[in-house]
Design a protein around this motif. Sequence first.
Motif, short mmCIF file in Angstrom:
data_model
loop_
_atom_site.label_atom_id
_atom_site.label_comp_id
_atom_site.label_asym_id
_atom_site.label_seq_id
_atom_site.Cartn_x
_atom_site.Cartn_y
_atom_site.Cartn_z
N LYS A 1 40.50 37.27 28.59
CA LYS A 1 40.53 38.89 29.16
C LYS A 1 40.69 38.88 30.48
CE LYS A 1 37.79 40.41 25.43
NZ LYS A 1 36.55 41.20 24.83
N THR A 2 40.06 38.04 31.19
CA THR A 2 40.18 37.95 32.93
C THR A 2 41.59 37.53 33.05
OG1 THR A 2 37.89 37.14 32.75
CG2 THR A 2 39.18 36.92 35.02
N GLN B 1 51.57 47.82 33.41
CA GLN B 1 51.41 47.77 34.81
C GLN B 1 51.11 49.47 34.98
OE1 GLN B 1 53.26 45.40 33.52
NE2 GLN B 1 52.85 43.80 34.79
N GLN C 1 36.62 35.64 26.77
CA GLN C 1 36.28 36.33 28.00
C GLN C 1 37.24 35.82 29.05
OE1 GLN C 1 34.72 39.30 27.57
NE2 GLN C 1 34.25 38.25 25.33
N LEU D 1 47.68 50.29 34.53
CA LEU D 1 46.91 49.73 35.70
C LEU D 1 46.96 50.69 36.95
CD1 LEU D 1 45.24 48.09 37.22
CD2 LEU D 1 47.13 46.70 37.72
N MET E 1 50.46 33.11 30.27
CA MET E 1 51.89 33.35 30.85
C MET E 1 51.91 33.47 32.34
SD MET E 1 54.48 36.26 29.54
CE MET E 1 53.73 37.51 30.65
N ILE E 2 51.00 33.81 33.07
CA ILE E 2 51.10 33.80 34.32
C ILE E 2 50.25 32.90 35.03
CG2 ILE E 2 50.79 35.46 36.39
CD1 ILE E 2 53.20 36.68 35.16
N HIS F 1 44.35 38.09 31.26
CA HIS F 1 45.04 39.26 31.04
C HIS F 1 45.13 40.25 32.12
CE1 HIS F 1 44.96 37.92 26.74
NE2 HIS F 1 46.07 37.53 27.31
N MET F 2 44.06 40.40 32.46
CA MET F 2 43.80 41.59 33.79
C MET F 2 44.55 40.98 34.81
SD MET F 2 40.42 42.66 35.54
CE MET F 2 39.85 41.05 36.43
N ILE G 1 37.56 45.50 30.83
CA ILE G 1 36.83 45.23 32.18
C ILE G 1 36.53 46.40 32.89
CG2 ILE G 1 37.26 43.49 34.16
CD1 ILE G 1 38.96 41.64 32.13
N SER H 1 34.01 39.00 34.24
CA SER H 1 35.09 39.53 34.47
C SER H 1 35.03 40.77 35.52
CB SER H 1 35.79 40.07 33.17
OG SER H 1 35.89 39.13 32.14
N GLN H 2 34.10 41.26 35.35
CA GLN H 2 33.96 42.79 36.11
C GLN H 2 33.64 42.26 37.53
OE1 GLN H 2 32.62 42.52 33.20
NE2 GLN H 2 32.82 44.46 32.12
N LEU I 1 37.22 41.58 38.69
CA LEU I 1 37.81 42.84 39.02
C LEU I 1 37.59 43.37 40.47
CD1 LEU I 1 39.59 45.39 38.28
CD2 LEU I 1 37.74 46.18 37.03
N ALA J 1 48.09 28.72 27.32
CA ALA J 1 48.58 30.00 26.88
C ALA J 1 48.38 31.10 27.70
CB ALA J 1 47.43 30.46 25.70
N GLU K 1 47.07 39.05 34.94
CA GLU K 1 48.46 39.07 34.69
C GLU K 1 49.01 40.34 34.95
OE1 GLU K 1 49.53 37.73 30.80
OE2 GLU K 1 51.29 38.91 30.76
N ILE K 2 48.23 41.34 34.50
CA ILE K 2 48.86 42.91 34.89
C ILE K 2 48.72 43.20 36.41
CG2 ILE K 2 48.23 45.21 34.27
CD1 ILE K 2 47.33 44.23 31.42
N PHE K 3 47.68 42.78 37.10
CA PHE K 3 47.66 42.89 38.48
C PHE K 3 48.57 42.15 39.19
CE2 PHE K 3 43.26 44.80 38.27
CZ PHE K 3 43.15 45.42 39.24
N HIS L 1 42.36 44.66 26.82
CA HIS L 1 41.38 43.78 27.65
C HIS L 1 41.15 44.33 29.07
CE1 HIS L 1 42.15 40.12 24.97
NE2 HIS L 1 41.30 41.18 24.46
N LEU M 1 40.15 44.15 43.24
CA LEU M 1 40.33 45.80 43.99
C LEU M 1 39.89 45.72 45.25
CD1 LEU M 1 38.53 47.83 40.99
CD2 LEU M 1 41.07 47.47 41.66
#
Lengths: 416, 416
Positions: A327-328, B298, A324, B301, A356-357, A330-331, B334, A297-298, A301, A354, A333-335, B330, A305
Amino acid sequence: MKIVDVNVTRFKKKTWLGVDKDGHMHPSKEKISQTALIEIVTDDGFVGRYFTADNYLTPSARYDENTLTNLCSGSYIPAGTGDSLRDAIRKVRPVLIGEDPFCRERIYRKLFRMQRLGGSVPILDEIIGIIDCALWDLAGRYANLPVYKLLGGHRARIPAYGSIMAGDNYQSGLATPEDYGEYAKHLKERGYQGIKLHTWMEENWSDCVISGKPAVERDIEACRAVREAVGEEMPLFIDAFHDYNRFEALKLGRELEKLRFEWIEEPMDEYNMEDYKWLARELDIPVIGPETAKGKSQTRLQWILNGACDICRAGVMDVGGITQLMKTIHMCEIFGIPVELHSPGAATLHTMAAMMIPGRYYERGLLHPFLDYDVTPPWFNTPVDYMDEDGFVHVSDRAGLGYDINWDYIKDNRCD
Amino acid sequence: MKIVDVNVTRFKKKTWLGVDKDGHMHPSKEKISQTALIEIVTDDGFVGRYFTADNYLTPSARYDENTLTNLCSGSYIPAGTGDSLRDAIRKVRPVLIGEDPFCRERIYRKLFRMQRLGGSVPILDEIIGIIDCALWDLAGRYANLPVYKLLGGHRARIPAYGSIMAGDNYQSGLATPEDYGEYAKHLKERGYQGIKLHTWMEENWSDCVISGKPAVERDIEACRAVREAVGEEMPLFIDAFHDYNRFEALKLGRELEKLRFEWIEEPMDEYNMEDYKWLARELDIPVIGPETAKGKSQTRLQWILNGACDICRAGVMDVGGITQLMKTIHMCEIFGIPVELHSPGAATLHTMAAMMIPGRYYERGLLHPFLDYDVTPPWFNTPVDYMDEDGFVHVSDRAGLGYDINWDYIKDNRCD
């Protein structure tokens, strides 16, 4: 509930797949290979299961192999199927015994710590993913829910694209751009909602004799042939491996823009993120990655970035299992960054159901004109990733990962 | 399984809590308030439950109120307990009816879309969180597993800090730095593994007459009194609300560094992230946030990307329920950024028990010398967040969120 045992059952299967030096699959003469079933057993009698290589390496042949020459001789044994799997499971077993099988976070953390120096565990990366998937299967069986509903469901069917194997030199196989075009037409008829090409690798670099070095021009010809064969509307993608330099990748990408491809995948080695920052900046077509770069995941990220990808890529076995991978996701999704999952199988499918995005597509395959992917492997009664005529793959509503296992086959074909 | 109904049951309770204009709680004369139970009912008879304000607003009085003057008169009615809750549930009910209760991602997405223009739903932000928590409770009850094991458990007990209410002007309450020191000593004896101060707000700004404007010097005095009372080893934190400007916040932070506090929380208005970027750059003591800034995951983040916090802060009701809180966690995992959860309760506790990366502390309270937090609210048979003598809060192993409900009390005290 406590884990009391971790078992590996290996069983024989017929295969028509060979593997080249870089790990790419090609059709081969029929031979015997093996698959492994990992079982995590608890004191309450509940069992969590995971099949290595899940179901995606199990097409059946549909060609007369006597008419073919130069077939791959190496039998494909997926990571975690051979002796290394038993070695690895023997070494991680003490970490698992006595643990609560629902405490996946604690178990992951313990296994992850072993990774620093490898803990003398071969293929530990894959093992972590396999254990996690089996634990999710167990939780689902205990809860009497499919894994995707444990995760929080979003959809029960997912559009699939057909993921075509790397090029070869088999007559009427994937030897020419025209072969790709012909086969793409067939996949469109089967219902696939998109098509991805893997193109040609280096000449003579394995048992599989592939004619012609990888070349941007040849890739473009194949892409053009596919676009012409399937019409303007079909979503198309390319996975061009990692052989090109920046300028070749840019040239390829520019042509793909004209051909209205939806993404370009891994045209260069992924260890150099700087190349991808450059390419993603230059191109309009979305660059997708990373797939093979280490760091789970890192690393993803960092790619996000640094603008090294427009679409993120991750797979169950790439980042350490379903936990894991979520988790990736979800990250991402937030981005607000899409993430397209790597490789098929039950674990991938439940994860996608499962999300969403987007994650828009399920990658079905790998496919080849000589192989029939729609045949159910003999150790299952029903396929893991059944696809309907409209190109939707349906996630199973059976408990856990939804495996519908033919135990007789496994019993009759056990290796040990 | 389908959702067939969403019920709200409101019931009376005694309370010794009043609320000031900004929403901070203070002890009050005994009066009658109410709590609400939301129930999501399915066609299979399974029910998911969530109590608004969970259990954290339900301490018992342990003072003689006749000896006190200037007690808060406003009764604390937490968001989602009053008529607005019934309004809101009535409006989201059609979205929920007929849905599969395990498809939390799909349900969230539908509710989230209503947020753009509010969908005429009051307190929609809280409603989304409440619905999600009730759906997790339902999944746990169906699966016969506590929610933290559905999420993937990591630990079953969590160190708690005592979170002290905002200052007041009650004699032997929280009127002076010495009061804070005395009370901190008491909390240390109770076993708390850390202590957090909320300090004084503006004079005469509510029914609660608070003496003295908020002032950095006075905050520092309170912090110093607490440090002296509990010794050098006790972890201490401050939530200084959001009244200061940059230079006041810096001054406060510098003194807290000398007093070896572990974080500084919300000393300035959180709507201006630039202030926090500046402060986090200047200070050595970790800056934690955001808590009250809108924008859910968001916004968090953005704070991380901009270096506006050293520790992230998020709560079940701040970001849209357990599902969205886990996504935030999550993401933080990360990034390698710690995340400390806001406010107590069953949903918080289960989430914390599933977090692999700290989140180190459970925030227990709010606490006040006049109130006894360790009394089980009468609508529960056992407390939601039992804390042992060593200051560890234990997550329940009962199914779902673990509510152990006294139905007789609820029946006898129904409002409608």
